[in-house]
Design a protein around this motif. Structure first.
Motif, PDB file in Angstrom:
ATOM      1  N   UNK A 167       0.855  -1.187   0.000  1.00  0.00           N
ATOM      2  CA  UNK A 167       0.000   0.000   0.000  1.00  0.00           C
ATOM      3  C   UNK A 167       0.886   1.229   0.000  1.00  0.00           C
ATOM      4  N   UNK A 168       0.739   2.078  -1.021  1.00  0.00           N
ATOM      5  CA  UNK A 168       1.577   3.271  -1.148  1.00  0.00           C
ATOM      6  C   UNK A 168       0.856   4.550  -0.745  1.00  0.00           C
ATOM      7  N   UNK A 169      -0.473   4.543  -0.780  1.00  0.00           N
ATOM      8  CA  UNK A 169      -1.170   5.759  -0.399  1.00  0.00           C
ATOM      9  C   UNK A 169      -2.615   5.756  -0.852  1.00  0.00           C
ATOM     10  N   UNK A 170      -3.251   6.908  -0.692  1.00  0.00           N
ATOM     11  CA  UNK A 170      -4.655   7.075  -1.037  1.00  0.00           C
ATOM     12  C   UNK A 170      -4.798   8.167  -2.083  1.00  0.00           C
ATOM     13  N   UNK A 171      -5.526   7.836  -3.142  1.00  0.00           N
ATOM     14  CA  UNK A 171      -5.863   8.803  -4.178  1.00  0.00           C
ATOM     15  C   UNK A 171      -7.234   9.366  -3.811  1.00  0.00           C
ATOM     16  N   UNK A 172      -7.280  10.618  -3.458  1.00  0.00           N
ATOM     17  CA  UNK A 172      -8.525  11.214  -2.972  1.00  0.00           C
ATOM     18  C   UNK A 172      -9.509  11.464  -4.097  1.00  0.00           C
ATOM     19  N   UNK A 173     -10.770  11.083  -3.874  1.00  0.00           N
ATOM     20  CA  UNK A 173     -11.863  11.368  -4.793  1.00  0.00           C
ATOM     21  C   UNK A 173     -11.467  11.047  -6.238  1.00  0.00           C
ATOM     22  N   UNK A 174     -10.989   9.816  -6.451  1.00  0.00           N
ATOM     23  CA  UNK A 174     -10.341   9.470  -7.715  1.00  0.00           C
ATOM     24  C   UNK A 174     -11.228   8.771  -8.739  1.00  0.00           C
ATOM     25  N   UNK A 175     -12.269   8.051  -8.290  1.00  0.00           N
ATOM     26  CA  UNK A 175     -13.101   7.297  -9.229  1.00  0.00           C
ATOM     27  C   UNK A 175     -14.569   7.511  -8.886  1.00  0.00           C
ATOM     28  N   UNK A 176     -15.359   7.762  -9.926  1.00  0.00           N
ATOM     29  CA  UNK A 176     -16.788   7.970  -9.757  1.00  0.00           C
ATOM     30  C   UNK A 176     -17.525   6.644  -9.932  1.00  0.00           C
ATOM     31  N   UNK A 177     -18.196   6.202  -8.866  1.00  0.00           N
ATOM     32  CA  UNK A 177     -19.056   5.017  -8.901  1.00  0.00           C
ATOM     33  C   UNK A 177     -20.503   5.497  -8.873  1.00  0.00           C
ATOM     34  N   UNK A 178     -21.445   4.559  -8.944  1.00  0.00           N
ATOM     35  CA  UNK A 178     -22.863   4.926  -8.966  1.00  0.00           C
ATOM     36  C   UNK A 178     -23.292   5.662  -7.708  1.00  0.00           C
ATOM     37  N   UNK A 179     -22.573   5.460  -6.600  1.00  0.00           N
ATOM     38  CA  UNK A 179     -22.941   6.118  -5.347  1.00  0.00           C
ATOM     39  C   UNK A 179     -22.095   7.351  -5.044  1.00  0.00           C
ATOM     40  N   UNK A 180     -21.304   7.799  -5.995  1.00  0.00           N
ATOM     41  CA  UNK A 180     -20.500   9.008  -5.799  1.00  0.00           C
ATOM     42  C   UNK A 180     -19.008   8.751  -5.962  1.00  0.00           C
ATOM     43  N   UNK A 181     -18.231   9.769  -5.606  1.00  0.00           N
ATOM     44  CA  UNK A 181     -16.780   9.708  -5.754  1.00  0.00           C
ATOM     45  C   UNK A 181     -16.170   8.857  -4.649  1.00  0.00           C
ATOM     46  N   UNK A 182     -15.193   8.039  -5.028  1.00  0.00           N
ATOM     47  CA  UNK A 182     -14.513   7.156  -4.077  1.00  0.00           C
ATOM     48  C   UNK A 182     -13.034   7.507  -3.985  1.00  0.00           C
ATOM     49  N   UNK A 183     -12.530   7.507  -2.752  1.00  0.00           N
ATOM     50  CA  UNK A 183     -11.086   7.509  -2.547  1.00  0.00           C
ATOM     51  C   UNK A 183     -10.588   6.115  -2.922  1.00  0.00           C
ATOM     52  N   UNK A 184      -9.370   6.059  -3.440  1.00  0.00           N
ATOM     53  CA  UNK A 184      -8.814   4.781  -3.891  1.00  0.00           C
ATOM     54  C   UNK A 184      -7.470   4.525  -3.209  1.00  0.00           C
ATOM     55  N   UNK A 185      -7.277   3.293  -2.755  1.00  0.00           N
ATOM     56  CA  UNK A 185      -5.957   2.875  -2.288  1.00  0.00           C
ATOM     57  C   UNK A 185      -5.107   2.559  -3.511  1.00  0.00           C
ATOM     58  N   UNK A 186      -3.850   2.975  -3.468  1.00  0.00           N
ATOM     59  CA  UNK A 186      -2.883   2.634  -4.507  1.00  0.00           C
ATOM     60  C   UNK A 186      -1.863   1.678  -3.912  1.00  0.00           C
ATOM     61  N   UNK A 187      -1.798   0.489  -4.488  1.00  0.00           N
ATOM     62  CA  UNK A 187      -0.794  -0.529  -4.108  1.00  0.00           C
ATOM     63  C   UNK A 187       0.150  -0.719  -5.293  1.00  0.00           C
ATOM     64  N   UNK A 188       1.335  -1.241  -5.048  1.00  0.00           N
ATOM     65  CA  UNK A 188       2.251  -1.516  -6.151  1.00  0.00           C
ATOM     66  C   UNK A 188       3.215  -2.642  -5.796  1.00  0.00           C
ATOM     67  N   UNK A 189       3.697  -3.308  -6.852  1.00  0.00           N
ATOM     68  CA  UNK A 189       4.814  -4.245  -6.771  1.00  0.00           C
ATOM     69  C   UNK A 189       5.833  -3.792  -7.793  1.00  0.00           C
ATOM     70  N   UNK A 190       7.090  -3.847  -7.436  1.00  0.00           N
ATOM     71  CA  UNK A 190       8.161  -3.494  -8.351  1.00  0.00           C
ATOM     72  C   UNK A 190       9.159  -4.632  -8.417  1.00  0.00           C
TER      73      UNK A 190
END
Length: 193
Positions: A167-190
């Motif tokens: 888990x690298x962080x949170x993208x605020x208000x990043x994706x619009x779903x049917x119930x409104x804007x969602x914050x998204x967790x950003x994970x990564x593997x390198x």
């Protein structure tokens, strides 16, 4: 204008070979999509949980057949790569795993997945994501894979962590779903994780 660094993966890295069938080693196959998968995908998208966490809905099998045609063609464009996740013995569809937003020049892609209602709670998403990740990083040579999900989707967060994505962080208000804007967790593997 010339680039200041070499491309991580050259054009043709994916498209110059047939899309492979991958195995989890424990009963699941990741295989290219087939036209006959349309009814099972349509059924999967009738599940209310799919509507909660995905921005797409399916109104008909014909619409899904169009998606599958796009997924089949995406390998050749090298912009995304999509696999059906099926039970190795029964060949029943249990989910989907994909590399989206592929940038070969930078060696990056976004991992996405879903599972059917009947497959939930059996580790299908973790196993399929781990198999795809091993292939992408170890065999193909991608440098970084990202995975994002709504912060409220705790099950998806568990999948990401169990598949080794930090888990690298949170993208605020990043994706619009049917119930409104969602914050998204950003994970990564390198490479090297």
């Amino acid at each position: 204008m010339p680039f200041t660094a070499d491309f991580v993966l050259p054009a043709g890295t994916l498209a110059d070979a047939a899309q492979p069938v991958l195995t989890t080693g424990d009963g699941l196959l990741l295989r290219p999509w087939r036209a006959e998968d349309a009814p099972a995908v349509y059924t999967a998208f009738q599940d209310p949980l799919m509507h909660q966490w995905h921005i797409r809905s399916a109104d008909s099998e014909e619409e899904v057949a169009g998606w599958i045609a796009e997924w089949q063609q995406s390998w050749g464009t090298e912009r995304s790569a999509q696999w059906a996740v099926v039970d190795e013995d029964t060949h029943l569809l249990v989910g989907r795993v994909a590399l989206r937003t592929i940038l070969l020049s930078e060696g990056t892609a976004e991992v996405a997945y879903w599972t059917t209602r009947a497959a939930r709670g059996r580790g299908v998403a973790v196993r399929a994501t781990a198999a795809l990740t091993r292939w992408a990083l170890d065999e193909i040579g991608f440098h970084r894979l990202e995975l994002s999900h709504a912060t409220a989707n705790e099950a998806s967060c568990r999948v990401a962590v169990k598949a080794g994505f930090t888990l690298e962080g949170t993208l605020r208000s990043a994706v619009l779903h049917q119930d409104g804007w969602h914050d998204m967790h950003l994970h990564a593997r390198v490479q090297g994780d």
